[in-house]
Design an enzyme around this catalytic site. Structure first.
Site, PDB file in Angstrom:
ATOM      1  N   ASP A  87       0.879  -1.169   0.000  1.00 37.85           N
ATOM      2  CA  ASP A  87       0.000   0.000   0.000  1.00 37.85           C
ATOM      3  C   ASP A  87       0.914   1.216   0.000  1.00 37.85           C
ATOM      4  O   ASP A  87       1.426   1.615   1.047  1.00 37.85           O
ATOM      5  CB  ASP A  87      -0.892  -0.004   1.245  1.00 37.85           C
ATOM      6  CG  ASP A  87      -1.746   1.261   1.336  1.00 37.85           C
ATOM      7  OD1 ASP A  87      -2.108   1.805   0.273  1.00 37.85           O
ATOM      8  OD2 ASP A  87      -2.046   1.700   2.465  1.00 37.85           O
ATOM      9  N   GLU A 119      -1.572  -1.563  -4.417  1.00 36.51           N
ATOM     10  CA  GLU A 119      -2.807  -0.781  -4.468  1.00 36.51           C
ATOM     11  C   GLU A 119      -2.607   0.443  -5.347  1.00 36.51           C
ATOM     12  O   GLU A 119      -1.626   1.170  -5.204  1.00 36.51           O
ATOM     13  CB  GLU A 119      -3.226  -0.347  -3.063  1.00 36.51           C
ATOM     14  CG  GLU A 119      -4.540   0.408  -3.038  1.00 36.51           C
ATOM     15  CD  GLU A 119      -5.035   0.694  -1.626  1.00 36.51           C
ATOM     16  OE1 GLU A 119      -5.544   1.807  -1.396  1.00 36.51           O
ATOM     17  OE2 GLU A 119      -4.930  -0.201  -0.767  1.00 36.51           O
ATOM     18  N   ASP A 149      -2.169   0.896   7.751  1.00 35.40           N
ATOM     19  CA  ASP A 149      -1.564   0.906   6.417  1.00 35.40           C
ATOM     20  C   ASP A 149      -0.935  -0.439   6.100  1.00 35.40           C
ATOM     21  O   ASP A 149      -0.945  -0.885   4.953  1.00 35.40           O
ATOM     22  CB  ASP A 149      -0.509   2.017   6.324  1.00 35.40           C
ATOM     23  CG  ASP A 149      -1.111   3.392   6.543  1.00 35.40           C
ATOM     24  OD1 ASP A 149      -1.545   4.010   5.560  1.00 35.40           O
ATOM     25  OD2 ASP A 149      -1.168   3.826   7.706  1.00 35.40           O
TER      26      ASP A 149
END
Length: 201
Positions: free
Chosen positions: A11, A71, A144
């Site tokens: 991410d 992502e 996260d």
């Protein structure tokens, strides 16, 4: 006997980069690790990009992932934030490509849908579902890292399915399908063996 594979999920972010790793044997996945790279104490944006690149390389050289799931940037109204996030994703992808690790890109909604069945799920809902599925004892303070882990799990869930979006077998393929985005006349001469696939909603 099914071959063992490692999937690294990322991410990307310029404040915190979250990542998670899972091991896949056949149709079974096992949790390996989740963590984050905290970049809040650095003011220099370019230094942050350098650290993201180096950390991604370190993860690849330590865990030898067979695939990377990342992502895609969320398209919000703040153009500067989008630009910075896109750069963070780009250097993480460049790190993977430099080590010839195939990369698949998933939209945030696609990841949430794969994990929870709801494309509008919150970070907390995604984290709790991962905790249940992978048997995590505790969840990190910042989510996260669970977002990074979610990208890896999303990739596992989507294997073998018909993929919607753009599929890239390498840099030359990306350039061919995105000529309007790539201005350099020499870009088409570049080839990289690893594949980059983009999966949208």
């Amino acid at each position: 006997m099914s071959k063992e594979r490692i999937i690294l999920g990322i991410d990307p972010g310029t404040t915190i980069m979250g990542f998670g790793l899972i091991k896949v044997v056949g149709k079974t996945m096992t949790f390996l690790q989740l963590n984050e790279l905290d970049l809040k104490k650095y003011d220099d944006h370019y230094l942050k990009l350098k650290l993201i690149f180096e950390r991604t390389i370190e993860l690849i050289e330590t865990h030898h992932p067979d695939e990377i799931a990342i992502e895609a940037p969320f398209f919000g109204k703040n153009v500067q934030s989008m630009l910075k996030l896109g750069r963070a994703q780009g250097v993480a992808m460049a790190a993977g490509l430099s080590r010839e690790v195939p990369i698949t890109e998933y939209s945030p909604k696609k990841i949430k849908m794969a994990i929870t069945g709801n494309g509008n799920a919150s970070k907390e809902q995604v984290a709790r579902m991962l905790q249940s599925v992978l048997g995590l004892k505790t969840l990190p303070k910042n989510l996260d890292s669970t977002d990074g882990l979610a990208a890896a799990v999303c990739h596992f869930y989507n294997e073998g399915r018909v993929e919607v979006g753009k599929n890239y077998t390498g840099w030359a393929s990306f350039v061919k399908q995105n000529e309007s985005r790539v201005k350099s006349p020499t870009a088409k001469k570049t080839t990289i063996k690893s594949g980059v696939k983009q999966i949208k909603k």
